[in-house]
Design a protein around this motif. Structure first.
Motif, PDB file in Angstrom:
ATOM      1  N   ARG A   1       0.838  -1.204   0.000  1.00 14.58           N
ATOM      2  CA  ARG A   1       0.000   0.000   0.000  1.00 14.58           C
ATOM      3  C   ARG A   1       0.875   1.258   0.000  1.00 14.58           C
ATOM      4  O   ARG A   1       0.591   2.226  -0.723  1.00 14.58           O
ATOM      5  CB  ARG A   1      -0.930  -0.003   1.215  1.00 14.58           C
ATOM      6  CG  ARG A   1      -2.038  -1.051   1.146  1.00 14.58           C
ATOM      7  CD  ARG A   1      -3.085  -0.797   2.228  1.00 14.58           C
ATOM      8  NE  ARG A   1      -4.204  -1.716   2.096  1.00 14.58           N
ATOM      9  CZ  ARG A   1      -4.411  -2.774   2.864  1.00 14.58           C
ATOM     10  NH1 ARG A   1      -3.552  -3.048   3.845  1.00 14.58           N
ATOM     11  NH2 ARG A   1      -5.465  -3.552   2.676  1.00 14.58           N
ATOM     12  N   ALA A   2       1.928   1.253   0.796  1.00 20.68           N
ATOM     13  CA  ALA A   2       2.835   2.408   0.842  1.00 20.68           C
ATOM     14  C   ALA A   2       3.527   2.604  -0.498  1.00 20.68           C
ATOM     15  O   ALA A   2       3.701   3.740  -0.972  1.00 20.68           O
ATOM     16  CB  ALA A   2       3.869   2.207   1.955  1.00 20.68           C
ATOM     17  N   ALA A   3       3.905   1.498  -1.140  1.00 23.14           N
ATOM     18  CA  ALA A   3       4.571   1.599  -2.442  1.00 23.14           C
ATOM     19  C   ALA A   3       3.618   2.138  -3.508  1.00 23.14           C
ATOM     20  O   ALA A   3       4.029   2.902  -4.392  1.00 23.14           O
ATOM     21  CB  ALA A   3       5.106   0.226  -2.854  1.00 23.14           C
ATOM     22  N   LEU A   4       2.352   1.747  -3.437  1.00 25.09           N
ATOM     23  CA  LEU A   4       1.360   2.258  -4.386  1.00 25.09           C
ATOM     24  C   LEU A   4       1.193   3.766  -4.234  1.00 25.09           C
ATOM     25  O   LEU A   4       1.129   4.506  -5.221  1.00 25.09           O
ATOM     26  CB  LEU A   4       0.021   1.548  -4.183  1.00 25.09           C
ATOM     27  CG  LEU A   4      -0.032   0.075  -4.590  1.00 25.09           C
ATOM     28  CD1 LEU A   4      -1.307  -0.582  -4.086  1.00 25.09           C
ATOM     29  CD2 LEU A   4       0.069  -0.058  -6.105  1.00 25.09           C
ATOM     30  N   LEU A   5       1.130   4.238  -2.993  1.00 26.88           N
ATOM     31  CA  LEU A   5       1.020   5.673  -2.759  1.00 26.88           C
ATOM     32  C   LEU A   5       2.240   6.407  -3.300  1.00 26.88           C
ATOM     33  O   LEU A   5       2.132   7.470  -3.908  1.00 26.88           O
ATOM     34  CB  LEU A   5       0.866   5.958  -1.266  1.00 26.88           C
ATOM     35  CG  LEU A   5      -0.503   5.668  -0.653  1.00 26.88           C
ATOM     36  CD1 LEU A   5      -0.455   5.839   0.853  1.00 26.88           C
ATOM     37  CD2 LEU A   5      -1.560   6.573  -1.256  1.00 26.88           C
ATOM     38  N   ALA A   6       3.417   5.835  -3.070  1.00 27.03           N
ATOM     39  CA  ALA A   6       4.641   6.462  -3.573  1.00 27.03           C
ATOM     40  C   ALA A   6       4.640   6.515  -5.097  1.00 27.03           C
ATOM     41  O   ALA A   6       5.142   7.463  -5.700  1.00 27.03           O
ATOM     42  CB  ALA A   6       5.867   5.694  -3.072  1.00 27.03           C
ATOM     43  N   ARG A   7       4.047   5.512  -5.730  1.00 25.66           N
ATOM     44  CA  ARG A   7       4.006   5.458  -7.191  1.00 25.66           C
ATOM     45  C   ARG A   7       3.160   6.584  -7.785  1.00 25.66           C
ATOM     46  O   ARG A   7       3.413   7.032  -8.900  1.00 25.66           O
ATOM     47  CB  ARG A   7       3.457   4.110  -7.657  1.00 25.66           C
ATOM     48  CG  ARG A   7       4.490   3.022  -7.656  1.00 25.66           C
ATOM     49  CD  ARG A   7       5.444   3.213  -8.809  1.00 25.66           C
ATOM     50  NE  ARG A   7       6.532   2.274  -8.781  1.00 25.66           N
ATOM     51  CZ  ARG A   7       7.276   1.988  -9.838  1.00 25.66           C
ATOM     52  NH1 ARG A   7       7.042   2.592 -10.994  1.00 25.66           N
ATOM     53  NH2 ARG A   7       8.260   1.140  -9.752  1.00 25.66           N
ATOM     54  N   VAL A   8       2.137   7.007  -7.050  1.00 25.50           N
ATOM     55  CA  VAL A   8       1.329   8.123  -7.546  1.00 25.50           C
ATOM     56  C   VAL A   8       1.823   9.439  -6.947  1.00 25.50           C
ATOM     57  O   VAL A   8       1.141  10.448  -6.994  1.00 25.50           O
ATOM     58  CB  VAL A   8      -0.175   7.929  -7.256  1.00 25.50           C
ATOM     59  CG1 VAL A   8      -0.687   6.723  -7.985  1.00 25.50           C
ATOM     60  CG2 VAL A   8      -0.453   7.817  -5.765  1.00 25.50           C
ATOM     61  N   ARG A   9       3.023   9.387  -6.376  1.00 24.94           N
ATOM     62  CA  ARG A   9       3.694  10.578  -5.859  1.00 24.94           C
ATOM     63  C   ARG A   9       2.836  11.307  -4.838  1.00 24.94           C
ATOM     64  O   ARG A   9       2.622  12.501  -4.899  1.00 24.94           O
ATOM     65  CB  ARG A   9       4.073  11.528  -6.995  1.00 24.94           C
ATOM     66  CG  ARG A   9       5.019  10.878  -7.977  1.00 24.94           C
ATOM     67  CD  ARG A   9       5.737  11.869  -8.818  1.00 24.94           C
ATOM     68  NE  ARG A   9       4.846  12.674  -9.623  1.00 24.94           N
ATOM     69  CZ  ARG A   9       5.267  13.664 -10.411  1.00 24.94           C
ATOM     70  NH1 ARG A   9       6.535  13.960 -10.455  1.00 24.94           N
ATOM     71  NH2 ARG A   9       4.413  14.341 -11.145  1.00 24.94           N
ATOM     72  N   LEU A  10       2.350  10.536  -3.876  1.00 29.83           N
ATOM     73  CA  LEU A  10       1.521  11.124  -2.834  1.00 29.83           C
ATOM     74  C   LEU A  10       2.177  10.935  -1.466  1.00 29.83           C
ATOM     75  O   LEU A  10       1.533  10.579  -0.508  1.00 29.83           O
ATOM     76  CB  LEU A  10       0.133  10.494  -2.831  1.00 29.83           C
ATOM     77  CG  LEU A  10      -0.892  11.323  -2.078  1.00 29.83           C
ATOM     78  CD1 LEU A  10      -1.244  12.571  -2.862  1.00 29.83           C
ATOM     79  CD2 LEU A  10      -2.130  10.534  -1.779  1.00 29.83           C
ATOM     80  N   ASP A  11       3.458  11.172  -1.390  1.00 29.16           N
ATOM     81  CA  ASP A  11       4.115  11.135  -0.093  1.00 29.16           C
ATOM     82  C   ASP A  11       3.726  12.361   0.725  1.00 29.16           C
ATOM     83  O   ASP A  11       4.096  12.495   1.871  1.00 29.16           O
ATOM     84  CB  ASP A  11       5.634  11.086  -0.271  1.00 29.16           C
ATOM     85  CG  ASP A  11       6.058   9.772  -0.919  1.00 29.16           C
ATOM     86  OD1 ASP A  11       5.339   8.788  -0.739  1.00 29.16           O
ATOM     87  OD2 ASP A  11       7.077   9.759  -1.608  1.00 29.16           O
ATOM     88  N   GLY A  12       2.973  13.287   0.110  1.00 31.42           N
ATOM     89  CA  GLY A  12       2.515  14.497   0.792  1.00 31.42           C
ATOM     90  C   GLY A  12       2.122  15.518  -0.247  1.00 31.42           C
ATOM     91  O   GLY A  12       2.675  15.543  -1.337  1.00 31.42           O
ATOM     92  N   LEU A  13       1.178  16.381   0.094  1.00 33.39           N
ATOM     93  CA  LEU A  13       0.725  17.389  -0.862  1.00 33.39           C
ATOM     94  C   LEU A  13       1.817  18.394  -1.166  1.00 33.39           C
ATOM     95  O   LEU A  13       1.749  19.114  -2.154  1.00 33.39           O
ATOM     96  CB  LEU A  13      -0.504  18.109  -0.312  1.00 33.39           C
ATOM     97  CG  LEU A  13      -1.772  17.276  -0.196  1.00 33.39           C
ATOM     98  CD1 LEU A  13      -2.921  18.134   0.304  1.00 33.39           C
ATOM     99  CD2 LEU A  13      -2.140  16.629  -1.503  1.00 33.39           C
TER     100      LEU A  13
END
Length: 463
Positions: free
Chosen positions: A375-387
């Motif tokens: 799940r964390a890797a998926l978020l990183a893939r859409v460049r959502l480590d933070g706004l």
């Protein structure tokens, strides 16, 4: 719906503003110069024309002597209302029959059915909202995650509009000086400081490009991410889908080729919607039905925003994995996350080999191991480590806004090139006007009837 009627602010409009269908309460909204008078003609209770705005009144709606319903009427006097006109909202019992009777009664007394989005369109025309804020209203209604709600609310409250007005304001002064130079063209004078203009244009263009970069993130927030789980048969794709959804959505079997059609479902990960698509295993097969499933998989892979390529860690080499991913023939820009499954069955040597491969995640979907890391890797893939990753306090979510920003960027580039090559004032002024126009289209400072119709017809009738 009176789709072909011309919009007239002298009309009083009416519509059901809650979803159709039976419910506890339905809300019928009127807006316009005769909203209070029309309601007064059918409402038995306090005389609404004598009441102050922002008040509630209990009574009955009557068609002659016949009582249609007991209702509560909310009274808003313009300009202190959503549309800046007199607005009346009638809360009735949520029966389809009652709603139909109430609407018919109000129409007979002089109201007309609102067009799609006409309440918000009137708010825009009366200056209560600019165009970007009005579009954010539709986004807010459609928001289905915490982040899409936050972004839409920020834009509706004018954050994006303020930033655009600042950009335009910085350019307007120089544009005026260039226009002044054209008026004195025969005297060969320069009112605009060319050096200062270059610095300003570079600053404005940097802001425009920052907003453009935010659109990739904004599109993800607004529309979600279509994520296809692909791989060979028995890699564990259905098991992984079930683990991500926390439910038995797909049938799991040791028999290769069990999944023959696409299985889709959505899950929100930290406010971002991922639409996962479980697919048929990729292999050559003589089974007609399975072959159709494989073909559908290949088609869906080409349409995906992100691919989770699942492979059996215990039976696949790095060379085989690379060849399988290359065989997908993915379009440019589609991300691939290689995920090795069956970590519990793999040898230490197999695990060690893949640990050295970048962008590869190892897990055991059947045991739930590594799912949080995925799940964390998926978020990183859409460049959502933070706004803050885009550097933007404002996130662009609207395609129309992005296209206008692209136009502004091109014209700003043309002005900068003209300044560096000694271009004529007429060309500089023309390109600067076009850049200002593109920015003005976003907020509606520059608009056309066709543009407004295109935007507001996407709203629901009662908004």
């Amino acid at each position: 719906m009176a789709a072909n009627l011309p919009l007239s602010l002298s009309d009083t409009i009416v519509a059901l503003s809650t979803p159709p269908g039976a419910g506890a309460i339905a809300l019928v909204r009127l807006s316009g110069p005769r909203a209070i008078a029309i309601t007064d003609a059918v409402f038995h209770g306090k005389r609404l024309s004598e009441q102050p705005g922002h008040t509630l009144h209990y009574g009955t709606l009557r068609d002659g002597v016949q009582i249609l319903d007991e209702v509560v009427v909310s009274l808003y006097r313009g300009p202190n209302s959503y549309t800046r006109e007199d607005v009346v909202e009638i809360s009735t019992h949520g029966s389809d029959y009652i709603v139909r009777q109430v609407l018919a009664l109000l129409l007979r007394h002089g109201a007309r059915l609102a067009e799609a989005g006409e309440f918000t369109k009137r708010a825009f025309l009366h200056g209560a909202l600019d165009l970007a804020q009005a579009e954010a209203v539709a986004d807010l209604i459609a928001a289905d995650s915490a982040l899409s709600h936050q972004v839409a609310l920020r834009q509706m409250r004018g954050g994006f509009s303020r930033e655009l007005r600042e950009l335009r304001g910085q350019l307007v002064h120089f544009a005026a000086l260039l226009e002044l130079e054209l008026d004195f063209g025969e005297e060969d004078v320069e009112f605009a400081d060319r050096t200062g203009l270059v610095v300003l244009l570079q600053q404005v263009q940097a802001l425009v490009r920052r907003l453009l970069r935010s659109f990739e993130l904004g599109n993800v927030i607004k529309n979600g991410v279509t994520t296809v789980i692909a791989g060979r048969p028995n890699a564990g794709k259905s098991t992984l889908l079930n683990a991500l959804l926390n439910e038995d959505r797909a049938i799991v079997s040791e028999v290769a080729g069990t999944t023959r059609d696409l299985i889709e479902d959505e899950v929100s990960i930290e406010g971002i919607r991922f639409r996962f698509v479980d697919t048929a295993g990729l292999r050559d097969t003589t089974d007609v039905v399975e072959a159709l499933g494989v073909e559908r998989t290949r088609q869906r892979v080409q349409q995906a925003a992100l691919i989770v390529y699942l492979f059996d860690l215990s039976t696949t080499s790095i060379t085989e994995l690379q060849a399988e991913i290359e065989a997908l023939n993915l379009p440019a820009g589609v991300g691939v996350l290689a995920v090795g499954n069956k970590l519990d069955l793999a040898s230490e040597a197999q695990i060690a080999a893949f640990r050295t491969r970048p962008d590869t995640l190892l897990l055991a979907a059947g045991q739930g191991l590594g799912i949080e890391e995925l799940r964390a890797a998926l978020l990183a893939r859409v460049r959502l480590d933070g706004l803050d990753q885009t550097g933007a306090s404002t996130i662009v979510t609207n395609l129309r806004h992005a296209r206008s920003l692209e136009q502004a960027d091109r014209h700003l580039d043309a002005v900068l090139v003209g300044l560096s090559t000694g271009g004529g004032t007429e060309l500089l002024a023309a390109d600067l006007r076009h850049a200002l126009g593109a920015l003005g289209q976003i907020t509606g400072e520059i608009s056309s009837d066709d543009l407004l119709t295109s935007i507001f017809t996407q709203f629901c009738i009662g908004k």
